[in-house]
Structures are given as C-alpha cells and as structure tokens.
Design a protein around this motif. Sequence first.
Motif, PDB file in Angstrom:
ATOM      1  N   SER A 266       0.850  -1.189   0.000  1.00 47.98           N
ATOM      2  CA  SER A 266       0.000   0.000   0.000  1.00 47.98           C
ATOM      3  C   SER A 266       0.885   1.237   0.000  1.00 47.98           C
ATOM      4  O   SER A 266       2.000   1.221   0.543  1.00 47.98           O
ATOM      5  CB  SER A 266      -0.914   0.003   1.234  1.00 47.98           C
ATOM      6  OG  SER A 266      -1.780  -1.112   1.214  1.00 47.98           O
ATOM      7  N   TYR A 267       0.397   2.303  -0.596  1.00 50.98           N
ATOM      8  CA  TYR A 267       1.191   3.516  -0.728  1.00 50.98           C
ATOM      9  C   TYR A 267       0.330   4.746  -0.431  1.00 50.98           C
ATOM     10  O   TYR A 267      -0.883   4.746  -0.674  1.00 50.98           O
ATOM     11  CB  TYR A 267       1.755   3.643  -2.157  1.00 50.98           C
ATOM     12  CG  TYR A 267       2.637   2.493  -2.568  1.00 50.98           C
ATOM     13  CD1 TYR A 267       3.991   2.484  -2.255  1.00 50.98           C
ATOM     14  CD2 TYR A 267       2.097   1.409  -3.260  1.00 50.98           C
ATOM     15  CE1 TYR A 267       4.802   1.418  -2.626  1.00 50.98           C
ATOM     16  CE2 TYR A 267       2.898   0.343  -3.634  1.00 50.98           C
ATOM     17  CZ  TYR A 267       4.251   0.340  -3.314  1.00 50.98           C
ATOM     18  OH  TYR A 267       5.044  -0.707  -3.676  1.00 50.98           O
ATOM     19  N   HIS A 268       0.979   5.796   0.078  1.00 52.93           N
ATOM     20  CA  HIS A 268       0.318   7.093   0.170  1.00 52.93           C
ATOM     21  C   HIS A 268       0.106   7.628  -1.242  1.00 52.93           C
ATOM     22  O   HIS A 268       0.991   7.509  -2.102  1.00 52.93           O
ATOM     23  CB  HIS A 268       1.179   8.090   0.960  1.00 52.93           C
ATOM     24  CG  HIS A 268       1.329   7.742   2.410  1.00 52.93           C
ATOM     25  ND1 HIS A 268       0.395   8.085   3.354  1.00 52.93           N
ATOM     26  CD2 HIS A 268       2.305   7.070   3.065  1.00 52.93           C
ATOM     27  CE1 HIS A 268       0.799   7.662   4.537  1.00 52.93           C
ATOM     28  NE2 HIS A 268       1.945   7.035   4.385  1.00 52.93           N
ATOM     29  N   ILE A 269      -1.042   8.192  -1.484  1.00 52.31           N
ATOM     30  CA  ILE A 269      -1.332   8.778  -2.789  1.00 52.31           C
ATOM     31  C   ILE A 269      -1.116  10.289  -2.719  1.00 52.31           C
ATOM     32  O   ILE A 269      -1.651  10.958  -1.827  1.00 52.31           O
ATOM     33  CB  ILE A 269      -2.778   8.480  -3.233  1.00 52.31           C
ATOM     34  CG1 ILE A 269      -2.948   6.982  -3.502  1.00 52.31           C
ATOM     35  CG2 ILE A 269      -3.141   9.289  -4.476  1.00 52.31           C
ATOM     36  CD1 ILE A 269      -4.341   6.605  -3.957  1.00 52.31           C
ATOM     37  N   PHE A 270      -0.319  10.787  -3.623  1.00 51.31           N
ATOM     38  CA  PHE A 270      -0.086  12.220  -3.765  1.00 51.31           C
ATOM     39  C   PHE A 270      -0.844  12.732  -4.985  1.00 51.31           C
ATOM     40  O   PHE A 270      -0.817  12.101  -6.052  1.00 51.31           O
ATOM     41  CB  PHE A 270       1.405  12.518  -3.965  1.00 51.31           C
ATOM     42  CG  PHE A 270       2.200  12.610  -2.700  1.00 51.31           C
ATOM     43  CD1 PHE A 270       2.672  13.825  -2.243  1.00 51.31           C
ATOM     44  CD2 PHE A 270       2.484  11.474  -1.955  1.00 51.31           C
ATOM     45  CE1 PHE A 270       3.414  13.917  -1.087  1.00 51.31           C
ATOM     46  CE2 PHE A 270       3.219  11.552  -0.796  1.00 51.31           C
ATOM     47  CZ  PHE A 270       3.685  12.777  -0.351  1.00 51.31           C
ATOM     48  N   LEU A 271      -1.490  13.886  -4.847  1.00 57.63           N
ATOM     49  CA  LEU A 271      -2.075  14.602  -5.973  1.00 57.63           C
ATOM     50  C   LEU A 271      -1.477  16.000  -6.001  1.00 57.63           C
ATOM     51  O   LEU A 271      -1.302  16.619  -4.940  1.00 57.63           O
ATOM     52  CB  LEU A 271      -3.594  14.694  -5.851  1.00 57.63           C
ATOM     53  CG  LEU A 271      -4.383  13.376  -5.851  1.00 57.63           C
ATOM     54  CD1 LEU A 271      -5.871  13.668  -5.667  1.00 57.63           C
ATOM     55  CD2 LEU A 271      -4.148  12.582  -7.124  1.00 57.63           C
ATOM     56  N   ALA A 272      -1.166  16.493  -7.184  1.00 50.85           N
ATOM     57  CA  ALA A 272      -0.554  17.820  -7.287  1.00 50.85           C
ATOM     58  C   ALA A 272      -0.978  18.469  -8.598  1.00 50.85           C
ATOM     59  O   ALA A 272      -1.312  17.782  -9.567  1.00 50.85           O
ATOM     60  CB  ALA A 272       0.968  17.724  -7.211  1.00 50.85           C
ATOM     61  N   GLU A 273      -0.971  19.787  -8.614  1.00 54.28           N
ATOM     62  CA  GLU A 273      -1.195  20.544  -9.850  1.00 54.28           C
ATOM     63  C   GLU A 273      -0.334  21.792  -9.808  1.00 54.28           C
ATOM     64  O   GLU A 273       0.057  22.265  -8.747  1.00 54.28           O
ATOM     65  CB  GLU A 273      -2.675  20.897 -10.023  1.00 54.28           C
ATOM     66  CG  GLU A 273      -3.271  21.739  -8.918  1.00 54.28           C
ATOM     67  CD  GLU A 273      -3.110  23.223  -9.121  1.00 54.28           C
ATOM     68  OE1 GLU A 273      -2.703  23.631 -10.226  1.00 54.28           O
ATOM     69  OE2 GLU A 273      -3.344  23.969  -8.153  1.00 54.28           O
ATOM     70  N   GLY A 274      -0.025  22.306 -11.001  1.00 58.46           N
ATOM     71  CA  GLY A 274       0.807  23.496 -11.066  1.00 58.46           C
ATOM     72  C   GLY A 274       1.076  23.898 -12.500  1.00 58.46           C
ATOM     73  O   GLY A 274       0.509  23.334 -13.444  1.00 58.46           O
ATOM     74  N   PRO A 275       1.974  24.855 -12.717  1.00 50.38           N
ATOM     75  CA  PRO A 275       2.272  25.327 -14.080  1.00 50.38           C
ATOM     76  C   PRO A 275       3.280  24.422 -14.782  1.00 50.38           C
ATOM     77  O   PRO A 275       3.968  23.616 -14.153  1.00 50.38           O
ATOM     78  CB  PRO A 275       2.862  26.716 -13.832  1.00 50.38           C
ATOM     79  CG  PRO A 275       3.524  26.579 -12.492  1.00 50.38           C
ATOM     80  CD  PRO A 275       2.658  25.646 -11.686  1.00 50.38           C
ATOM     81  N   SER A 276       3.347  24.562 -16.079  1.00 48.32           N
ATOM     82  CA  SER A 276       4.346  23.855 -16.873  1.00 48.32           C
ATOM     83  C   SER A 276       5.247  24.875 -17.560  1.00 48.32           C
ATOM     84  O   SER A 276       4.975  26.073 -17.544  1.00 48.32           O
ATOM     85  CB  SER A 276       3.672  22.946 -17.899  1.00 48.32           C
ATOM     86  OG  SER A 276       2.821  23.713 -18.738  1.00 48.32           O
ATOM     87  N   GLU A 277       6.319  24.378 -18.179  1.00 54.91           N
ATOM     88  CA  GLU A 277       7.307  25.282 -18.771  1.00 54.91           C
ATOM     89  C   GLU A 277       7.883  24.643 -20.029  1.00 54.91           C
ATOM     90  O   GLU A 277       8.273  23.461 -20.015  1.00 54.91           O
ATOM     91  CB  GLU A 277       8.412  25.557 -17.757  1.00 54.91           C
ATOM     92  CG  GLU A 277       9.465  26.546 -18.211  1.00 54.91           C
ATOM     93  CD  GLU A 277      10.465  26.828 -17.097  1.00 54.91           C
ATOM     94  OE1 GLU A 277      10.580  27.996 -16.703  1.00 54.91           O
ATOM     95  OE2 GLU A 277      11.119  25.885 -16.620  1.00 54.91           O
ATOM     96  N   VAL A 278       7.942  25.413 -21.109  1.00 58.59           N
ATOM     97  CA  VAL A 278       8.535  24.943 -22.361  1.00 58.59           C
ATOM     98  C   VAL A 278      10.060  25.029 -22.250  1.00 58.59           C
ATOM     99  O   VAL A 278      10.604  26.074 -21.883  1.00 58.59           O
ATOM    100  CB  VAL A 278       8.031  25.767 -23.556  1.00 58.59           C
ATOM    101  CG1 VAL A 278       8.667  25.276 -24.856  1.00 58.59           C
ATOM    102  CG2 VAL A 278       6.513  25.712 -23.645  1.00 58.59           C
ATOM    103  N   GLN A 279      10.749  23.944 -22.542  1.00 55.41           N
ATOM    104  CA  GLN A 279      12.198  23.901 -22.460  1.00 55.41           C
ATOM    105  C   GLN A 279      12.831  24.312 -23.787  1.00 55.41           C
ATOM    106  O   GLN A 279      12.144  24.471 -24.813  1.00 55.41           O
ATOM    107  CB  GLN A 279      12.661  22.484 -22.076  1.00 55.41           C
ATOM    108  CG  GLN A 279      12.029  21.958 -20.808  1.00 55.41           C
ATOM    109  CD  GLN A 279      12.341  22.824 -19.607  1.00 55.41           C
ATOM    110  OE1 GLN A 279      13.496  22.999 -19.241  1.00 55.41           O
ATOM    111  NE2 GLN A 279      11.301  23.370 -18.995  1.00 55.41           N
ATOM    112  N   SER A 280      14.134  24.491 -23.764  1.00 53.27           N
ATOM    113  CA  SER A 280      14.848  24.933 -24.970  1.00 53.27           C
ATOM    114  C   SER A 280      14.768  23.910 -26.094  1.00 53.27           C
ATOM    115  O   SER A 280      14.880  24.252 -27.270  1.00 53.27           O
ATOM    116  CB  SER A 280      16.316  25.218 -24.622  1.00 53.27           C
ATOM    117  OG  SER A 280      16.927  24.061 -24.063  1.00 53.27           O
ATOM    118  N   ASP A 281      14.572  22.624 -25.744  1.00 56.41           N
ATOM    119  CA  ASP A 281      14.464  21.593 -26.779  1.00 56.41           C
ATOM    120  C   ASP A 281      13.031  21.406 -27.257  1.00 56.41           C
ATOM    121  O   ASP A 281      12.731  20.501 -28.043  1.00 56.41           O
ATOM    122  CB  ASP A 281      15.023  20.263 -26.270  1.00 56.41           C
ATOM    123  CG  ASP A 281      14.262  19.746 -25.047  1.00 56.41           C
ATOM    124  OD1 ASP A 281      13.328  20.443 -24.581  1.00 56.41           O
ATOM    125  OD2 ASP A 281      14.602  18.655 -24.554  1.00 56.41           O
ATOM    126  N   GLY A 282      12.101  22.245 -26.762  1.00 52.63           N
ATOM    127  CA  GLY A 282      10.715  22.175 -27.192  1.00 52.63           C
ATOM    128  C   GLY A 282       9.842  21.298 -26.330  1.00 52.63           C
ATOM    129  O   GLY A 282       8.615  21.298 -26.480  1.00 52.63           O
TER     130      GLY A 282
END
Length: 706
Positions: A266-282
């Motif tokens: 059994s495991y603890h369940i993590f939920l998360a949300e946030g922004p994303s970011e475009v990297q130099s390689d696309g």
Amino acid sequence: MVPAHKVPGQTSSPPYELLVDKQTYSVGEQINVTIQQTGSETFEGFYIQARPVGRNEPVGTFTALDDDITLVVDCAPDTQNAVGHRRTNYSLPIVQKTVVSVIWTAPNVTSGDIQFRATVLQNFTTFWVNALASPVITDPTATQGPTNVPIATGATTPSSSTITTDGCGVTKGCYGVPDGCSPPNCDLLSTWVTDATTETVIVEVTGKSDGYVAIGFSRDKIMSGVSNVEVAYSNGLLSCRFHRAVRQTARAGTGADQYFDLGNSSYHIFLAEGPSEVQSDGSVQIRRHTSRVYSDQPVDVMSIGQVAATSTGATTPPSATITTDGCGVTKGCYGVPDGCSPPNCDLLSTWVTDATTETVIVEVTGKSDGYVAIGFSRDKIMADDDMYECVRHPDGNIEVFSSYSTGHSRPTRDATNSGVSNVEVAYSNGLLSCRFHRAVRQTARAGTGADQYFDLGNSSYHIFLASGPTQVQSDGSVQIRRHTSRVYSENPVDVTSISLVATASTPLLVKLHAGLMMSAWMFTVSIGAVLARFYKPMWPNSTWCGVKVWFAGFNATIHAVMGIIVTSLAVIQPFMSLLRPGPDEPNRVVFNWFHWGFGTAARIMAIIVMFLGLDFPAMDLPDEAMYVLASWVAWLVLSEIYVIVMFLGLDFPAMDLPDEAMYVLASWVAWQALSEIYVIVMFLGLDFPAMDLPDEAMYVLASWVV
C-alpha cells in the motif's frame, strides 16, 4: 548576452539567483527584477533581458533604480529592452555588488508568458553566460498556442464529465479534495479500479489546472508505464485516464525499483497541480506544484475505498476558529498586544496538548499577507531555534513548513516537513492563520542538527512570533524574507502546560532612544529654532562661552539628534558655521539659505522618523500615540506660523512701535512655550498610578486649560 572577454564562460552553476516579485503580468504592468548572491561571492557585472518563453527576442523596457551602477541598454534603437552594469570611472575599481534591482515594464501588446534571463560576471575572467533564469511569469490574457509535445500516442479525448465520483467506495476507489467533492468542484480528484484480469489498474486523475495534474505513489508522506491514455481539458479542468500494470516492469537504467509493485504493498497517494514550462528543446516540463495533497494513510489500489486527505493547504477553516476563548484555562496563549483577541491581534499563538499528551496542537495567526511564524528558543536571541512557518503563496495557496533558524540567515526547512501534521490554514481580511500538530518529543530531523527538533516535554522555551513578506525564488518556491514584526515572551514557556504569556518588556535602550529623540525634537530643537530665528535681535552682542547666545542655543541642540540620516544633516550645521561669511559679505545670503535648508530638512525628517517609530512592536504603544504626535506636529507648525506673523508685524511702519515691543512679544512667546510644556506635564501626571485620580480629573484639567 556573451561578454567580449576572449575567455570561455563557466559551465558550473552560478552562485547567484534571479528573482521577480510577481508570477503573472498584464500589458503595461511593472515587475521588480532582482539579481543577488546566494552565498558570499559578490559580482561585478550583469546583463538582463526579458524574453517570451521559447523565443530569443527581448521584450518590454527596463528602468534603472540606481544610475550609478545600472545602465539601460538598447538592443535596437530606442527600445531600452535590456539592462546591464555601469562603470562611470575607469580609474577606480569596479564596484563589488551583492544585490541589484531594476524595474521592467511590460509592452503594451500581449507577449505571452515571459522569463527573465541574465548573464552575470564575478570578474573579467569568471562569468556565466545566460545562466540565470527567473520563474516564468504568465500572461493570463494571452491565447496559448497548441503544444508541440504530444500528450500520448493514440490518445482519445473524452468529456471531462466521464471522470466522476459515481461508485466511489462501491465499484472503485476514490481520493478527492475537498473530502466528498464531485467534479467540477474538486480541486484534485483521483479514482482507481483493477480490470477483469486484476493485472491492470485503471487510474483517473483530474484537477483545476491549465498546466498539469499529477498522481504519485509514495512509501511515506514525502514527496511511467502508461497505456490506453485518454485526456481532456474543459472549463479549466484538466483530466487524464490511463492504464498502468499492477506489477510494472522496471524502468530502464538505474533505479530498477522505481516502478512500485501495486499488488503487494500500500502507498500514500499524492495529488498535485501546477504550471508547466517549455524547455529549450521544445519539450514541456512540470514546474513546482502550486497545490499538493496526500492521503493520510497508505492506500491499497487493488481494493475499493474512500480515502481521506492530509494536506498542508487543503482544509481551510475560518480564521474565527483561532480565538482567545479559554486562554489560561483550557489552552496557553501569547498575543500582541497583551490581552488582544482576533482580528485585533498583530500576532497570536495558542497551544494545548491532546488527550494523549504526546502531541501539541499549535495555532498561529497574524496580520500578514506573506507569512507568520512561531519559534521556540532557548534564549531571547533569534538563532538556533525550532521554527514553524505559515506561508501564503502569491496564488493564495498556504503551506506550513518546519524549519530551523541558524541566525540572521534564512531558516533551513526540513526537507521531509515531518515536524507538522493535521494542517489547517486560512486567509481572510488580511489575517493569515495556521493550525498544526507537532509531537511533544519529535523525532530528529534528517541529516545534521539532530537536536533541531526541541523536546517540548522536558524543557521550557521562549516563544518567538514574527511576520513579514515572502519572495518567489528562481525554482518557483516561496521563501520568507526578513520579518517586519517580531515579538518574544519575557520568560521561557512550558507548552505542555496552560498559561497566559506576557510579551517581553521594552528594552531599556529602546526606551532611552525613543525618550531622547522625542525630547530633543519636541522640546530642545523647537526652543533652539525659536532662539535662532526670533531672539537674535534681542541679544545681538551678548555671548556665552565666546559665542553669541542666540547662536549657541541653537548649536547645542544639534547634538541631541538621533538617527543616522537626521544626525548627518545636523552634524553638518556646526561645520557650516565655521565657514559663515560676515553679515555684509555677498555670500552670506547663500550661507543663510543652506543653513536654513539643512536645519529644516533635519527637523522634517526627524518628525518622519518619530512617526515610523510608533509602529515598533518593542514600544508597545497604543493607537492613540499616533494622534498625540500628529497633534503636536500640527501645533508646532501653526504656532511657528503665528509667531512669524507677529514678529513680522513689529516692523510695519504704520505700527510705529518702540523697540521695547520686541522684548514684550519675545517674553510672551517664551511664556506661551513654557505654559504648553506645563500643561503637557500635568496631563501626563494624571495617569500616574500613585496619583489614584478618578477619570473626572481629566475633564477638570481640560476645562481649566480651555
């Protein structure tokens, strides 16, 4: 961005950071951009641009805050779209810098999400090219184009309504925040069920985000293998469904155990949300979460159940739940001002042990939109202290961090944040509040400093309360800055007992500083100014220690000035007197203007300093003190104008007054000043406890004065 120094730039991580004071912006808005050291290394040069994410052309304009060390640069004619260091005198060494701030103004057209990039030079041969990057500042009004990264091969796009809580606890397992929510009212939600083969888990996750939502499985509460992916984004709700093998084969390379076996543990369940970011390689990468929750207990995803949340920011009770009810009876309390009740407390903490006596329930609240913090200290000095930060993010999310203060540097946070649990938070009408549980005998923090969690059961500690602003770091995290308000208990406190705690009394040096400054500027400076301005004709030739009396009286008051800026202006005055031209010399007019200007500036700035001093927590002054000082300033201005008018009237030819009129008026001014001081002293004397006077005495004295 590349210095023409004919040596290659460094490839290591630079000992500097690039910070901004906002996470979003709109057209024409200004952002404060700061480049500063992260260690002890200073820097000589820098070059900063703002660029749309994924593009290289600079946008916006910069404004220098210090023209001596900062130079606005035009990458194209009349653009002012970059900023660097300035060197005005090449015969002198370059100024060593620890921190430099500039203002960036957004263009008047939408530019999309932007990021600040910087080159920094430690010296001529040691520099980092385009190595500093600020957090991405988003433009909510921009229309974002489609990402060039596929979400999943062959992904279908179901309606977000297909992820529901129907059947939760009956046909599938569910974990949502807030507890008992249903889409679209869930901040975060995940569901799971095994298929008919029991070899695959079907996982659903959804949340309010336009960047990412994520689910994780963890063996503790510290923060691949997908197929049959379905995705959706509608009305701000991002949703994904995928299949994951119960016993997933290991990831390639190192870390063969990185795919957890969902069938045997059994495991603890993590939920998360946030922004994303475009990297130099696309590619698109996730950034630090803006919201994160985790299950209180480990979850068997092979079974079906309803999971409860434990979070550093999910539960939001009203701030009214932190009150002074029961203080000294059912719980311990320490508030400032003494005897206050929310929302009228600048800072307040309460504590009580639970029924097991093994856990302390701590509450802390204060007037702040940045952070409030509580610390336990062995002394009255803020160093080597066990601290807990209640931090509000710019987006409104609130977290509680366990940290350790080592002195005047930023406190070190516990990487596991294991010191706090059962967190509840709130922010309402400028009042930031947090409640959390802390074990009486907390296990040691990981790594060095094993004694950094103080044993609250065997010792008493001074309680520190503080509040202040926060700052977004280059990695997206939010750190506390130097406190703007801080108080501490007079005596050590046993938090396993119930008590009412008093604030430490105002230090003697603070009292002396305040008393001397107020006395100097409310009495001696005022008297000195009157002597210098109006009594010069009365004693034109009388001397004191070889100096004319009217001039000596003014000069003597200068040495009572407190404050660095005010003192600097005041000290200049006697040195200027050494250069004073004779009465008939042409430069005497210039001297008089400078002498008057410096003196007047010092008096005005001293008044400002006194007003600022009223807010010092160590003074513990009532709100009425502001009105008292404001009344004195108004009286001072009006009385000086009144006296000036009267003295000017003596010279009117139509008055045809004898010379003695000057002495009569001067005597009246002196009597008026003394009577004012006398009245002030009498009113102050009414409050002496030894007098034991009724409240009516104030009205009797006021009637007599009128």
